[in-house]
Each structure stands twice: as C-alpha cells, then as structure tokens.
Write an enzyme that holds these catalytic residues in place. Structure first.
Site, PDB file in Angstrom:
ATOM      1  CB  SER A 152      -3.195   0.789   4.521  1.00 20.38           C
ATOM      2  OG  SER A 152      -2.709  -0.609   5.092  1.00 20.38           O
ATOM      3  CE  LYS A 182       0.569   0.012   3.650  1.00 22.50           C
ATOM      4  NZ  LYS A 182      -0.257  -1.105   2.952  1.00 22.50           N
ATOM      5  CE1 TYR A 208       4.049   0.889   7.190  1.00 29.60           C
ATOM      6  CE2 TYR A 208       3.775  -1.037   8.562  1.00 29.60           C
ATOM      7  CZ  TYR A 208       3.557  -0.309   7.218  1.00 29.60           C
ATOM      8  OH  TYR A 208       2.464  -0.462   6.225  1.00 29.60           O
ATOM      9  CE1 TYR A 210      -4.187  -2.391   1.704  1.00 30.06           C
ATOM     10  CE2 TYR A 210      -6.571  -2.711   2.099  1.00 30.06           C
ATOM     11  CZ  TYR A 210      -5.241  -2.467   2.833  1.00 30.06           C
ATOM     12  OH  TYR A 210      -5.206  -1.814   3.965  1.00 30.06           O
ATOM     13  CB  VAL A 232      -6.808  -3.884   7.762  1.00 34.14           C
ATOM     14  CG1 VAL A 232      -6.241  -4.672   6.445  1.00 34.14           C
ATOM     15  CG2 VAL A 232      -5.564  -3.402   8.679  1.00 34.14           C
TER      16      VAL A 232
END
Lengths: 310, 310, 310, 310
Positions: free
Chosen positions: B66, B69, B194, B246, B264
C-alpha cells in the site's frame, strides 16, 4: 376455484394500459432499452382446464429476467436440498434494492439475504449442476421447458450477450462472494450462465403455465403429474411473497397478497392458489423495477377476485 | 534539524522487536504468508547528508504494497493535476477498513472517499498514462526509481502473480466503480497494473530515501533538485496524516503525529519534516494491518525526538 | 515567526466577504436563524505580542457552538487523562456528518468515533466534573475565561434555551449512548450543560486569543505561563486537523492544512504554529456547516502565508 | 376446517418443552428477567365453537409486549385509515433487528420501514387518539378487551414502570423521529403509553381468542359479529407474515407459513386461516427474541396440520 376468462382479462388490461405512461422502460440493459412501452399482454392458465385465456399481444416474446431466480431456486432445491442451498443463501427479506452489495459486507458471516436479490440468485445459480456453463444452462432450460410444457423454449443470444458485456455490478457481487467463499469457480462462467438464464424467452401464455404449476403445488395443471416436489413449490411461493417484488414486496403483499415474481423486461408471474397462474407483460417500469401495467392489473384483479392469501 | 544516527536506530529497534510476538503475518495474500515474523529492519535517510543510517536486516527486500498508493497518487497528480484526480477520488478520511465497499454504494455520487483506501487507489492507478498495462507499470517504476535514486528497482513477479490470482475483493471494488463510471477500460488490465505496483520491491534504505524526498518537499535530499512539485509532495503528506495508517490513522496522528504510510508486507515509511525519511520493516501486523514493530518504533522515536507536527 | 497585521486582515476579509452570498445561515437552530449573513469579522492574536489585529465587526458577539467541543475535550483530558477519556470516545475521523447516529449502532463495542462529532462531544461533556449541571457549566466557563483571559465571558441564556428545546437529535444520540453505557446519569441534565457550552459567547478577538494558546503549545501567548498541559494542547490540535471541520476535514487539511475548528454560528478558530491564533466570523454556511467567508479567508491566508503544517 | 383438540396440544407441548433449555429469558427488561423458563402453555380458540382447548399452565398471565404492535396498528388503521397511517410508517420488511435505528437515518425521507419494528410501532402509537396518555391507553385497552371478550384485562403497572425507566433505546428512536417530524408531542408521554401497551397482561386462552378474531377476518369467532373491518384484519395478518417474527420472519414464513406475532415475554400468537387462533407461551427466547418452545410448537403443528398459507 376462482374463475377468470378472456373477457375479464380484456376488460382489466384495457382499464390499466394507460398507466404505461407513468413508467420507464429499463435502460440500463442495452438490449431491453428499445422495448416498446405500449406493448402489453396478459394470460391466465387455469388448473384443470387446458384452455389458457389471454388478452393483448399474447404471442409477443420477452426475456424472463429475474423470474428466472425462482426457477433456478427450484432447480437448486431439487438438486441439493434445503440445507445445502440455505447454507449459501439466507431466507430473510431485504429492504435494500435488488442490486445492493452493502449487506454482504455488513453481515457476518457474509451471505446474501435471500435468493430473490441479485447476490442470492448468483449464489444459487453457482450451485446448479453441470460440467461447464453449457451444461448448467441446459439444466435450467430443461426445467423451464418442463414447467411451460414447451420444448422449444430457448434463450435470446443477443440479450444474453448484451447483459454479459455490461454486467459490472453482478461481477462486483460475484467477486465479493467469491472472496467470502459463497461462490466458487470462475466468475466469468457464472455470469455466462446467469445472463443466459435471464435471457430465456417466453410469452405470457407460457409464463402463465409456469405460474400454474406453482399454483397447483408443483403438479402439472392439466394432468396433475408432479413436476416439482410440493415442498419446493411451497418454498418458492413463500419467497415470492416475502421478496418477489424487489423492495416493494411488503407493499405488494398488502395491496395484492399473492405469490408473484417480476422481471425488469416488464413481466410478472402471479400464483393464484388452487386456481391457476397469471402472467402479465408491459415493459414500462416503476421505480422499484416492476411493470407499471402489471402492478395495476394484479392489484385490480386481486381486489375484484379477492385473491389475497392473507 | 533533528539528528538520528545508527546507534539510536539500533537501540530503539532492539527495544521494540519483542512486540513482533503480538502481531500476525498477513495471511490473505499467499505470497506474503510465509514471511518470517522475526525479521526486522529500519533506516533513516537524512536531508543534506548522503549517509543513510540503518539497523537490523537492512538489505532484506520486501514488497511495498500500500505504500505504492502514495506514489501512484503523486504520479497521477503530476500527470493530470488536482482537479482531474479529485473528480475521481475524494479527500476525506474513512472510518471503514481499507478494503470496504459499502461507502461506494451509500455515497451519491459514488466516489471512493480517498486515495489511501483500496477503492481510491484503484481509481488513481486507472488514471496512470500508458498504452496497456506494461507502459503503465513502467511509468510507476520510473517514478519509484527516481525517488529512490536506484534504477535497479523492479517488481516481484511471483508476488504480483499471487496477488493477481486472489484479488477477488479488488475486482469487486473495480467492477463496482466501473458500473459507476469511476473506472474505465479493462478491469483485468487494471488489476495487472495494481498488483504489480504493490509488488515493487525495496529495502528499508531505499524506502527511507523515498520518504526523505517527501520530507524535503519533493526535492532530492542530497542535491535539492526538484523530483516532485512541492504541492504534490504536500498533498501526499496530508493524505498520509489523515488516511495513511488505514483505520488507525486518527490514533496514529495522536500518538505519533507524522505523515506515514504502511503496507501489509509489514513496511512503514515515515516523513520527518525538514529532517529526513524513516523506513521500518517487520511483517507481524496488528489488527488494522500495520506492522507492530514499526508502530512501536515510530511511537517511541516520535516521543523521544518530539517529531509530531501538531 | 509568521507576521500578519491589520492591513493584511482588512485586505483579505474585503476580498472574500462577497462569498457570503454562496452560503446560508443555519436555520435548524431557531436562535441562530436570524443572524445577519453580511456581518463578518476576523482577528489575529500573535504569540509574544499583546497587540491583537482585527478587521470587520470585531466586537460583534456570537456563540461558539461546536468550537466548545475542543475546549471541553481539553477540560476532560485535564480532569481524567487520556486513558479514561478515550475509553469513552474514539480517535478516528468519520466520513459521516457530525450529527450521524449510524456508526454508534454499527461499531461494536458502541463508542463515538471521535470527540468532534456530536455523539463524541456529548460523551466528553458527560465526563466533566461537577455536582449538577450548574457546577459543570461553571467548570467549562472557567476554562474558557482562562484561555481567553477575560472573566466576563458567559453563555447566552436565550440561545441555550432555544437549543435545549429543539435538541431532539442530541437527545436521540444521548439516549442511544446511555443504552450502551457510554453516557451515565440524566440525559436532560447533560443536554442542559451541552446547550449552555455551545451558547458561550465571544467575539473574534477573544476567540483568536483562545486559538493562540493552542498555537503556543498550551501556554499563555503573552506571558508563556502554562494554561493547558502541552500534550493536551497537542491532542486537541491533532483532532482539529483530522476531524475539526466536520466531514470537510480532509479537504480542509489539503487546502489549508492548519488545526481549526468551526461552529455553526459561523465562527472558525485557526491555530498557526508558533505564530498565533486566528478567528473568523461570518454566519453564512456551506453544505458541511462551515462559514463560507471563514473558509475562503483561511484558504487565501494559508496559501499566501504558507501556513500548512504538511 | 382444521381440527385441533386438547390431546393434540398436550402431545405437542410435551414434545417441545425440552427446547426451553436452548433459550434464554429476556434480561434487558428487568421486570421480565425473573420469569421462570420452565413455565409453558398453549391454547387454541376455534372459529364457531366456544370451547377453547389448552395445555400447560394456561392460566398463567404474561405481558403481551410486541404483540401489542399488531393491536395498536389495527386501532390506528380504524381511527385514521391506511393512507394516514402509511404516511408515517412503511410497509416493507427490514432485515435489521427490531430495535435498529440505522435505517431511520439512511432512508430519505426518514420513515420507519414497517409497524412491527420498534420505531414503526412507536410512530403508530403516537397516532392513537386521546387527550393525554391515560385516554390513549384506555383506547388500546378497550380494543384488547373487545377482541379478547374480557373486560377485566389490564396492564401490569410494575412491568410498565420498569420498562419506562429503562427504555433508553426507544427514547433514542422516538427523539430521532421527532427530529424528522414522524413523531409529534411529548416523547415521555409517548413512552408512557407505549410501555403500558406492552405491559398489557393476558393468558394463552385470551391471546388465542384475539388471534381467532384475525383468523375469522376480523369477526367474533363465536358470533361472527364484526369486531375489526376485514381489510384491517387482512393488513395486520400480512404484516404478521412479512415482519411478525422480528428478523426471523422470512425463515418463519418458509418453516411455518402462518401470520404470527411474538413478544419478548415469550408469547406468540398464530393465526390459522378459517380455523382459529393459537397462542403459545414459554419465556426462554432464541437469538432473534422469539420463544424457543413457541417456535418449535408452531413448526411441528404447522407441519403436521399443513397450516402454511403458501
């Protein structure tokens, strides 16, 4: 037994067809968007009397769409039994729209609420036996042909393809359920079967006969030969009452009070206990996705004939 | 400028590594499930001093997950500008888990709440320029290599493939957004890009340098050459504070108070204003999906060094 | 230190006052509904310099409304400590509107997400020490007077009564939390305290001084005497950033980037790190309930003065 | 007509009483918490035959709790008509628990989904005519006495007071609806009426007679004199099927298939079409709040006697 004849049907259809102006043809499925809102038809198939009564364009063919949810549920119950089916899908009505995904995330364990919303119907179709999608579609067609007593019934390839290509929401639902173990195997193959079952083509006479089998507790309305186990017919009729008319089911139970299932093509099948099966078609839909003409016809007939089971 | 050296890092990493026992390696991504929970590492890349400080297994490579992102958001902002990007994705924190789909259905018009949850990140990746997924991945890799100052950085094909094959939830999110016009084109191609961006592989030294670019307002921490427009760096840092950790972001802002983004795989990058970039790795995760060792290290260091921006 | 003087404030207030036309005075609280939309004012209270700068109708008094949420949070943290306070209220931003009740039902265990939404603020006020509502209100007033350095500050009885009589939603939230053990004692007494804290009356000069205390890490901006523990000031500022501007907090963090809190009377207090406190007033509100003139003034000043903490 | 006699009732009650061990007496209402789980009783009141059949402790008195929702709905329909009643409360089943508040916030315009969940029942009670709560309670008692043919029926003051003092959730629901204009007047007065209607006390023989009126389409089961308009009886029976058994209604429709309403005291009334009314009592409840013994008895009897209306 409650009597209904062609004169009745003509009278009431004539009476309600004006309401088509209040509805809108489904536009989110390209192949349905060009249906003519002024077309309408109705048919009544009595138990114990081979004469089907009809009015309007009774030979006009349409796809059954969500009506197929009842038929694949019957098939899955026959193939796997209640326990197996209801381990994958619940029995409770939902107040959310038929396409909703929220409850799949909120409910723990994740399980579609009932087989009449899209998520539940996809989970049911996923259980149909067969090696590959062709065999699964064949199983479904076989049941529909049996109930309609017409081996020529098939699906509309163009509608199926059109829905397959635009079924993004059903793919979202399916992948979400695959993540949670409700759906197994290929999602694309499942969508192939599902869009074909929705594209099965009938006219109101054929659909009325299918409804008549449910009205006759699963037996052939002409011969009384069992076509569906009676408890399967009963479970299907119960779902039609509690969840059959999308998120207008509760209102429909109050206003009409019979087991019924609608499809976004504009068809509705209604089950009149111990009397027969009724089908209506009219592609203009209300906000919940139910045929406007169909809803008015069922309401007026149910009032007049005192059809409510309650 | 706040000083931090290898002695510091060794001391604090030693102090917190015991907490790995309280966490659990991510098991829902097969390729991550066999990471060793006892591995850990940290690095600090200062502004204006080429010497990176590190502790633990600082050459161990992991996928950024992540953290990507933030980097694709930076790339999309460079390629399309704020207005275009924020027409597809919102700016508000979500109190739901990163994988949640509910709000996409509830919010009208449907739009992912922010680019740090999966739905928003997928919408951002969908905007990256390129003919086909290979070119899109290349664009992302180019930016990562630029920020890390290391042209050898690549993605891990096995991890990418493993995530691609099991990304049912991300497919559900993507198809739901495709239905609502947030995502265009092929979902499979989007998932291909992705899962590859998530599988980009770095070690803590490389990740600390990436963080240092943000700490230096988008400029190379060594040369002060602009690598990212300063307003792009600022927008990214703001999202790291409001949504980076998160659904523990609010708590992290209270307890630590620096822009940070976790993955993660067990990595976290932290941005220390005008000082440098910190990276931590430790694959045992807490319930929100953040590295347990990383969270403790950041908390202790932030307390000790008074890093909070608030 | 960032400089700002009366000329600046006049210039920018003049520049943005036209935007009042785009907003609407809060009409759901009777006592606020007759505020004049064209009134506006702003003030800046610098650290280390007793001269407050102001522009517009700087002596006009208004009720602080939701700004009180920050002040009662500070008081509760002083009285009970972080652990006790955060056992009753969370630290995470919410993407729902400030008056929302849903999450109280969805989250298990039930706990308001943060102290800046109504549910959380009610839970915090419920913790304030005092025998009966009068003593509790006195405790809150004492803190406000201390921070504003003005012992004449009081609440507006008419506004308090008006809000008390129409606070059905806050009663719903309170009873729901009483059911779940988050709130104890009499709901009517809690509402009495809460509506009085919201009705505390200040002008922009007083509000700017309160903000300046936060900007100075809890110390008196003139004398540097500690008025709030620095960690309490820090926690409050963090919440102002992550949740201070209702469900526009994320956008405000991107666009402005300073700790701020708004009230539906049309006031906003902004905290400029190491520089001072800013207050703006303008009763015309945008859809999220924030002052339109205030939002534009803060955006323009933050851009011009580079105030963002990110 | 379907026959059922005391021998039947004894046999089946004996058969199912063991299941009380699987349930739990409602503990969230203090006055119900000390009911004895081993008490049970059942009665059948036939149409056209004054002899009520019963088994177990048939003279044991219990409060009707949620069964009152059906009776106040009937009263409101008589007093105001369908249009007025359904402008305040919907007709759709809810998949949420009976005490849920979420949908009131989500649905626009805000309106409780149906009269069988608490929010809807409160809205219905709010419509009952009467100057002050005493007159309203009297109106409800009058109807219950009429249906039960027993003018001695009254409410239990201690249970009513106990529920009134702890009805925080119902206050939350009521204030939320007051905010949205669904409920008017004093919430405390409404709660006074509501907790008294829930505390109306009957035994299974009286409850069976009430059910028999519904089974006889609103007419006295002995004399055939109309006590309720037949369409009011029908609407009530429809709601009993679609929403009568809390969020187990869909499952109950499949498994049993008769109009029924349960109360958390452990009572259930069941309506057997053209045959009579059945009442069961057993205070041990399942997870949905329905009497365990009652559910088993109804399931077994419905299977044996083929009572399903579907």
């Amino acid at each position: 037994m409650i009597e209904i004849d062609e004169k009745d049907l003509h009278y009431w259809l004539e009476h309600v067809k004006i309401y088509a102006n209040n509805g809108k043809v489904a536009d989110y499925i390209p192949a349905l968007a060009n249906q003519q809102p002024e077309i309408n038809a109705t048919a009544f198939y009595p138990i114990g009397d081979k004469e089907v009564a009809c009015a309007g364009q009774a030979d006009y063919s349409f796809t059954i769409q969500s009506v197929s949810k009842v038929l694949t549920l019957a098939l899955a119950l026959i193939q796997h039994g209640e326990q197996a089916v209801f381990s994958r899908v619940g029995k409770e009505p939902s107040s959310d729209p038929f396409y909703s995904i929220q409850k799949l995330e909120v409910e723990k364990p994740s399980k579609p609420l009932n087989p009449m919303i899209n998520a539940g119907a996809l989970a049911v179709t996923n259980m149909i036996r067969g090696r590959g999608s062709d065999e699964m579609v064949q199983e479904i067609l076989n049941l529909v042909r049996l109930l309609a007593d017409d081996s020529s019934i098939d699906y509309d390839e163009e509608v199926a393809r059109s829905e397959f290509e635009t079924a993004f929401l059903n793919r979202a639902l399916s992948y979400f359920m695959k993540q949670n173990g409700i759906i197994t195997g290929s999602v694309e193959e499942l969508l192939d079967v599902y869009t074909k079952q929705c594209a099965i083509t009938v006219n109101v006479k054929q659909l009325a006969r299918i409804a008549a089998v449910f009205a006759n507790d699963g037996k052939d309305p002409d011969t009384n030969q069992p076509l569906l186990p009676s408890h399967v017919a009963r479970v299907c009729k119960t779902f039609m009452v509690t969840c059959g008319m999308y998120d207008a089911s509760g209102t429909f139970a109050i206003n009409v009070g019979i087991p019924a299932k609608s499809g976004v093509s504009g068809c509705i099948m209604g089950v009149i206990k111990e009397s027969g099966g009724l089908a209506v078609f009219g592609p203009a839909l209300d906000e919940q996705g139910n045929s406007v003409v169909g809803m008015h016809l069922l309401k007026d007939l149910a009032d007049d004939k005192r059809w409510s089971i309650f």
